[in-house]
Every structure is written in structure tokens, then in C-alpha cells.
Write an enzyme that holds these catalytic residues in place. Structure first.
Site, PDB file in Angstrom:
ATOM      1  N   GLY A 117      52.698  47.896  27.360  1.00 26.10           N
ATOM      2  CA  GLY A 117      52.695  48.216  28.789  1.00 26.10           C
ATOM      3  C   GLY A 117      51.384  47.852  29.153  1.00 26.10           C
ATOM      4  O   GLY A 117      50.722  48.271  30.400  1.00 26.10           O
ATOM      5  N   GLY A 119      50.882  44.945  30.562  1.00 25.50           N
ATOM      6  CA  GLY A 119      51.189  43.973  31.889  1.00 25.50           C
ATOM      7  C   GLY A 119      51.351  42.792  31.559  1.00 25.50           C
ATOM      8  O   GLY A 119      50.777  41.822  32.129  1.00 25.50           O
ATOM      9  N   SER A 120      52.017  42.486  30.305  1.00 29.44           N
ATOM     10  CA  SER A 120      52.233  40.889  29.985  1.00 29.44           C
ATOM     11  C   SER A 120      53.040  39.995  31.146  1.00 29.44           C
ATOM     12  O   SER A 120      52.673  39.113  31.299  1.00 29.44           O
ATOM     13  CB  SER A 120      52.810  40.579  28.758  1.00 29.44           C
ATOM     14  OG  SER A 120      54.047  41.283  28.871  1.00 29.44           O
ATOM     15  N   SER A 121      54.038  40.739  31.913  1.00 29.25           N
ATOM     16  CA  SER A 121      54.821  40.063  32.903  1.00 29.25           C
ATOM     17  C   SER A 121      53.856  39.451  33.911  1.00 29.25           C
ATOM     18  O   SER A 121      53.787  38.116  34.386  1.00 29.25           O
ATOM     19  CB  SER A 121      55.918  40.579  33.456  1.00 29.25           C
ATOM     20  OG  SER A 121      56.666  41.327  32.365  1.00 29.25           O
ATOM     21  N   ALA A 123      50.600  39.004  33.904  1.00 27.54           N
ATOM     22  CA  ALA A 123      49.584  38.245  33.215  1.00 27.54           C
ATOM     23  C   ALA A 123      50.082  36.926  33.363  1.00 27.54           C
ATOM     24  O   ALA A 123      49.570  35.788  33.699  1.00 27.54           O
ATOM     25  CB  ALA A 123      48.908  38.817  31.903  1.00 27.54           C
ATOM     26  N   ASP A 164      49.179  45.470  38.950  1.00 19.32           N
ATOM     27  CA  ASP A 164      49.054  44.558  37.896  1.00 19.32           C
ATOM     28  C   ASP A 164      48.676  43.162  38.147  1.00 19.32           C
ATOM     29  O   ASP A 164      47.911  42.309  37.600  1.00 19.32           O
ATOM     30  CB  ASP A 164      50.006  44.700  36.992  1.00 19.32           C
ATOM     31  CG  ASP A 164      51.747  44.869  37.845  1.00 19.32           C
ATOM     32  OD1 ASP A 164      51.509  44.511  39.126  1.00 19.32           O
ATOM     33  OD2 ASP A 164      52.488  44.973  37.204  1.00 19.32           O
TER      34      ASP A 164
END
Ligand code: PMV
Length: 325
Positions: A117, A119-121, A123, A164
Site C-alpha cells: 500500500g 502507492g506503486s500505481s 509512483a 499519492d
């Protein structure tokens, strides 16, 4: 420092928001471009921030990396990104907005698992936009990266405050209001956190869509965020910890915590943390505890003893940037 504020209803840039004038001349004429953007941790104000309230978010030192180069056709090689839809949507929106073709090969890799969680999306979205702007020599500001990245997220998820995307773009620790109405860098050096992963992953989009808004609770959360903005800047960890506990109790009332997250927070506090709360949408993922250096070991082992996993990562790191190949 980036500091945007809304006065009289209009977004206004209060301090410098410099164009990204080729962060690095060595990179200027290369055909392959590499960028990176950090993951994030919500410190205060989750959920309320969807409904026009503020939150405070910091970055983690783990990053997502994106490499782009011209190619015969569009191709993605993204083994570690949980799904490539954010990369595809970022490319589509960038190419449409700046009227360039999408004949590129794009590769991504990550310092962290999309499970946490962090926030890879967001980033990967931000890093993709930055790399493309360099590849196509588009002069783009950080606020423009944020706006385009936020559009990508809304196109895919339909909901989201954009905190994010702002965190991946600007870095550091931010005071943020829904959709970037205010994005203000806080002068915080480091937040002494222990991060515990609860072992389960929840869908942020589902939790946000199912949550019945409670404006009394959101207003109480707003008061906490405003106070935390001051206590964090003053490194007043005792007060910041108390505010984390209060914020967690309000998130429990909203119904987004879990038994596991509650257990991890309780044991962190009884083992000497200043305070603890879940971080993010809830339903699983991570909790954070604010801990003085002499208590780190006991708090970490207490979290492990109730079944949590410790994620060792520093916070308050730099936003999106170009990298050497
Ligand atoms: O689950 P996370 O870490 O992506 O955090 C979600 C935070 C929310 O406020 C619930 C959603 C949002 O977009 O602000």
C-alpha cells in the site's frame, strides 16, 4: 520548496514552482531516459481528504523506476508493477496532451512490493510522465505532472484525492487538500516511524466507494490534521503521537480499521510508542507508530509478536527525479 494555496477559491502558486529545466545536462541528449518516483505513507487525514478536507502525507525512500526509449511500436515490460494499466493510461494521456506518438519501449521496476500500500500505481504514473517529458523534450512543471497524473488516476479508479500523486511528484512531507487545491511542503526533516504490515491487502477503491461519509467525523479529523501540521513541524512527537491515536479512533468509528490493525496499534502504544494509527484506506495494509529511537526495538518486536511484519524504510524522501542510466 513548492507551496500552492487556494485563496479566494483560485489555486495560486505562492512560492517557486520551477520548470524542470533538464535536471541533469548529462541526461539531455540520451536516447534512453530513466526516472524514479517514491512511494508514500499517509500520516493523517485519510478518507476525509476525499471529501474536500486536508491530509498530511510523507514519502518513503523506496522508489519505482521507469525507463523509456524510442522504439518501432508501443511496448511495456513491467514485471514488478501489479498491473500496467497506469503506465498505459499515463502514456496515452501524455501523448494526447503533448501531441507526440507512442512508439516507445517502456520498462519499470520497483524497490517495493505493490502489496504494502505504498502507492506503486501513483509512483509509476508520475515517473512515466516525467520520463516521457524528458524523452520528448516537453518543458513540464511539477504542478503539470500532478494534474496529468491525477487525471490518469481518476480515469482508471473513478475516485481518489490525488494525495499519492502529489506525494510522488513533490516528495517530502505535504499538507494536501483534495485534488491539489492546496499542496504545501512542510518543513519536516524526518518522522521517526515504525511501519507494520498487517499481512492482508485491501482494495482502496472498494473501501472508498463503500464508505458512508460522516461529516462530523471528517470535521474532527480536520482539526487533528491542522494540529498535526504544527506538531510535526515542531518535532513535537508527544503531541503528534496523541493526535495519531485520536485519528485512529476516528478511523475505527468510520469502520475502516481491522482487528489486526487495532492489535498492532495497541501493542505499539503499550510498548512505548508516542502513538499509532492505520495508514491509508484501512481494511489491511499498514499501520504506523511514532517511536523514539530507544523504543524502536521493543515496539518492533511487540508488533511482530501479534503477527505483524516490520517494513524497514525511511521517509521524507525526494519526489520524482531523473536518474543516471
Ligand atoms: O490505501 P492508500 O494508502 O492508497 O490510501 C488511501 C487514502 C484515501 O484517503 C482513503 C483515498 C485517497 O485517495 O485519498
Amino acid at each position: 520548496m513548492y507551496c500552492h494555496s487556494r485563496e479566494n477559491g483560485n489555486p495560486e502558486i505562492k512560492a517557486l514552482d520551477p520548470r524542470l529545466r533538464g535536471d541533469d545536462k548529462r541526461i539531455a541528449n540520451m536516447s534512453k531516459i530513466k526516472s524514479s518516483a517514491p512511494g508514500k505513507l499517509m500520516l493523517f487525514g485519510e478518507h476525509a481528504v476525499i471529501y474536500d478536507y486536508p491530509c498530511i502525507v510523507t514519502t518513503v525512500e523506496s522508489r519505482i523506476y521507469v525507463e523509456v526509449e524510442k522504439a518501432k511500436e508501443f511496448k511495456i515490460d513491467a514485471p514488478q508493477v501489479k498491473d500496467t494499466i497506469f503506465v498505459e493510461e499515463a502514456v496515452k494521456n501524455f501523448c494526447e496532451k503533448y501531441k507526440v506518438d507512442n512508439k516507445i519501449l517502456i520498462k519499470t521496476y520497483s524497490d517495493f512490493s505493490s502489496e504494502f500500500g505504498f502507492g506503486s500505481s501513483s509512483a509509476v504514473t508520475v515517473a512515466t510522465i516525467r520520463a516521457l517529458s524528458k524523452l520528448y523534450k516537453v518543458n513540464i512543471s511539477k504542478k503539470e505532472i500532478f494534474d496529468l497524473g491525477y487525471k490518469v488516476v481518476l480515469n482508471i479508479q473513478g475516485v481518489g484525492s490525488g494525495f499519492d500523486i502529489a506525494s510522488a511528484t513533490f516528495g517530502g512531507t505535504l499538507y494536501f487538500v483534495t485534488a491539489g487545491k492546496i499542496i504545501e511542503t512542510l518543513s519536516v526533516e524526518y518522522v521517526p516511524l515504525v511501519i507494520g504490515y498487517s499481512g492482508t491487502k485491501a482494495s482502496t477503491t472498494k473501501i472508498v466507494k463503500n464508505l458512508k461519509p460522516n461529516f462530523k467525523i471528517f470535521n474532527d479529523i480536520k482539526q487533528i490534521v491542522e494540529e498535526a501540521k504544527i506538531s510535526l513541524v515542531n518535532s513535537d512527537w508527544k503531541r503528534t503521537g496523541e493526535l495519531m491515536n485520536k485519528n485512529h479512533q476516528l478511523l475505527q468509528k468510520l469502520g475502516v480499521s481491522t482487528q489486526m490493525l487495532d492489535k498492532m496499534c495497541e501493542t505499539a502504544i503499550t510498548s512505548g510508542a508516542f502513538g499509532a494509527k492505520l495508514s491509508g484506506a484501512g481494511g489491511g495494509d499498514c499501520m504506523i507508530a511514532l517511536v523514539s529511537s530507544d523504543k524502536i526495538k521493543s515496539v518492533e518486536s511487540a508488533i511482530v509478536n501479534v503477527g505483524g511484519n516490520i517494513i524497514n524504510v525511511n521517509n521524507n524522501s525526494q519526489g520524482v527525479k531523473l536518474e543516471k542510466i
